[in-house]
Design a protein around this motif. Structure first.
Motif, PDB file in Angstrom:
ATOM      1  N   ARG A   1      -4.335   4.083  29.781  1.00  0.00           N
ATOM      2  CA  ARG A   1      -3.478   4.110  30.977  1.00  0.00           C
ATOM      3  C   ARG A   1      -2.258   4.990  30.743  1.00  0.00           C
ATOM      4  N   ALA A   2      -1.622   4.855  29.589  1.00  0.00           N
ATOM      5  CA  ALA A   2      -0.445   5.681  29.273  1.00  0.00           C
ATOM      6  C   ALA A   2      -0.823   7.153  29.168  1.00  0.00           C
ATOM      7  N   TRP A   3      -1.971   7.440  28.571  1.00  0.00           N
ATOM      8  CA  TRP A   3      -2.472   8.810  28.449  1.00  0.00           C
ATOM      9  C   TRP A   3      -2.688   9.427  29.827  1.00  0.00           C
ATOM     10  N   LEU A   4      -3.332   8.657  30.722  1.00  0.00           N
ATOM     11  CA  LEU A   4      -3.547   9.142  32.090  1.00  0.00           C
ATOM     12  C   LEU A   4      -2.226   9.329  32.818  1.00  0.00           C
ATOM     13  N   ALA A   5      -1.315   8.374  32.675  1.00  0.00           N
ATOM     14  CA  ALA A   5      -0.012   8.463  33.347  1.00  0.00           C
ATOM     15  C   ALA A   5       0.745   9.710  32.898  1.00  0.00           C
ATOM     16  N   SER A   6       0.669  10.034  31.606  1.00  0.00           N
ATOM     17  CA  SER A   6       1.379  11.229  31.128  1.00  0.00           C
ATOM     18  C   SER A   6       0.778  12.500  31.722  1.00  0.00           C
TER      19      SER A   6
ATOM     20  N   THR B   1     -11.464   3.534  39.089  1.00  0.00           N
ATOM     21  CA  THR B   1     -12.321   4.175  40.088  1.00  0.00           C
ATOM     22  C   THR B   1     -12.912   5.525  39.698  1.00  0.00           C
ATOM     23  N   ALA B   2     -12.485   6.112  38.592  1.00  0.00           N
ATOM     24  CA  ALA B   2     -12.926   7.472  38.273  1.00  0.00           C
ATOM     25  C   ALA B   2     -13.149   7.623  36.773  1.00  0.00           C
ATOM     26  N   CYS B   3     -13.585   8.790  36.380  1.00  0.00           N
ATOM     27  CA  CYS B   3     -13.729   9.083  34.950  1.00  0.00           C
ATOM     28  C   CYS B   3     -13.334  10.528  34.640  1.00  0.00           C
ATOM     29  N   GLU B   4     -12.718  11.196  35.618  1.00  0.00           N
ATOM     30  CA  GLU B   4     -12.301  12.581  35.402  1.00  0.00           C
ATOM     31  C   GLU B   4     -11.090  12.897  36.266  1.00  0.00           C
ATOM     32  N   LEU B   5     -10.199  13.714  35.708  1.00  0.00           N
ATOM     33  CA  LEU B   5      -9.027  14.198  36.442  1.00  0.00           C
ATOM     34  C   LEU B   5      -8.925  15.690  36.191  1.00  0.00           C
ATOM     35  N   GLU B   6      -8.967  16.457  37.277  1.00  0.00           N
ATOM     36  CA  GLU B   6      -8.818  17.904  37.148  1.00  0.00           C
ATOM     37  C   GLU B   6      -7.333  18.229  37.038  1.00  0.00           C
ATOM     38  N   LEU B   7      -6.957  18.859  35.927  1.00  0.00           N
ATOM     39  CA  LEU B   7      -5.571  19.218  35.683  1.00  0.00           C
ATOM     40  C   LEU B   7      -5.217  20.536  36.365  1.00  0.00           C
ATOM     41  N   GLU B   8      -6.189  21.423  36.383  1.00  0.00           N
ATOM     42  CA  GLU B   8      -6.074  22.713  37.065  1.00  0.00           C
ATOM     43  C   GLU B   8      -7.509  23.196  37.263  1.00  0.00           C
ATOM     44  N   PRO B   9      -7.718  24.163  38.107  1.00  0.00           N
ATOM     45  CA  PRO B   9      -9.097  24.609  38.333  1.00  0.00           C
ATOM     46  C   PRO B   9      -9.801  24.968  37.019  1.00  0.00           C
ATOM     47  N   GLY B  10     -10.929  24.321  36.785  1.00  0.00           N
ATOM     48  CA  GLY B  10     -11.715  24.580  35.594  1.00  0.00           C
ATOM     49  C   GLY B  10     -11.256  23.854  34.340  1.00  0.00           C
ATOM     50  N   ARG B  11     -10.228  23.024  34.436  1.00  0.00           N
ATOM     51  CA  ARG B  11      -9.714  22.288  33.264  1.00  0.00           C
ATOM     52  C   ARG B  11      -9.516  20.824  33.656  1.00  0.00           C
ATOM     53  N   ALA B  12     -10.282  19.956  33.019  1.00  0.00           N
ATOM     54  CA  ALA B  12     -10.234  18.537  33.368  1.00  0.00           C
ATOM     55  C   ALA B  12     -10.226  17.674  32.115  1.00  0.00           C
ATOM     56  N   ILE B  13      -9.741  16.446  32.291  1.00  0.00           N
ATOM     57  CA  ILE B  13      -9.828  15.440  31.239  1.00  0.00           C
ATOM     58  C   ILE B  13     -10.806  14.369  31.718  1.00  0.00           C
TER      59      ILE B  13
ATOM     60  N   GLU C   1     -10.329  15.709  26.069  1.00  0.00           N
ATOM     61  CA  GLU C   1      -9.411  16.732  26.565  1.00  0.00           C
ATOM     62  C   GLU C   1      -9.879  18.078  26.029  1.00  0.00           C
ATOM     63  N   PRO C   2      -9.759  19.120  26.833  1.00  0.00           N
ATOM     64  CA  PRO C   2     -10.143  20.449  26.343  1.00  0.00           C
ATOM     65  C   PRO C   2      -9.333  20.816  25.099  1.00  0.00           C
ATOM     66  N   GLY C   3     -10.031  21.265  24.063  1.00  0.00           N
ATOM     67  CA  GLY C   3      -9.366  21.727  22.852  1.00  0.00           C
ATOM     68  C   GLY C   3      -8.911  20.638  21.901  1.00  0.00           C
ATOM     69  N   ILE C   4      -9.191  19.370  22.212  1.00  0.00           N
ATOM     70  CA  ILE C   4      -8.786  18.254  21.352  1.00  0.00           C
ATOM     71  C   ILE C   4     -10.026  17.414  21.054  1.00  0.00           C
TER      72      ILE C   4
END
Length: 87
Positions: A30-35, A63-75, A16-19
């Motif tokens: 799974r819980a981390w992604l769900a949150s 199916t994936a390894c990345e989730l964009e939370l907002e433009p330019g910020r992903a986990i 995660e950015p900044g962590i």
């Protein structure tokens, strides 16, 4: 994840950015992604037909390894093996 060995993995490195990177169990991941999905105003287009953040998180984990939370910020998350196969 099409490789059958991947299905045996029980841990993931999550970023995660900044962590600092962390190693979580599959259930914790799974819980981390769900949150993170619950915090989005709308799910990604490929998850729209899947009801609930828990099922959406399961789909992402498979199916994936990345989730964009907002433009330019992903986990990101990556499966890791802590022990050798069969160990």
């Amino acid at each position: 994840m099409s490789d059958p060995l991947m299905r045996e993995l029980d841990h993931y490195v999550v970023l995660e950015p900044g962590i600092a990177e962390r190693i979580l169990t599959a259930a914790e991941t799974r819980a981390w992604l769900a949150s993170h999905l619950a915090a989005l105003t709308e799910p990604p287009a490929d998850l729209v037909g899947i009801p609930g953040c828990d099922l959406q998180a399961e789909r992402l984990l498979e199916t994936a390894c990345e989730l964009e939370l907002e433009p330019g910020r992903a986990i990101q998350w990556f499966a890791v093996r802590l022990e050798p196969p069969g160990g």
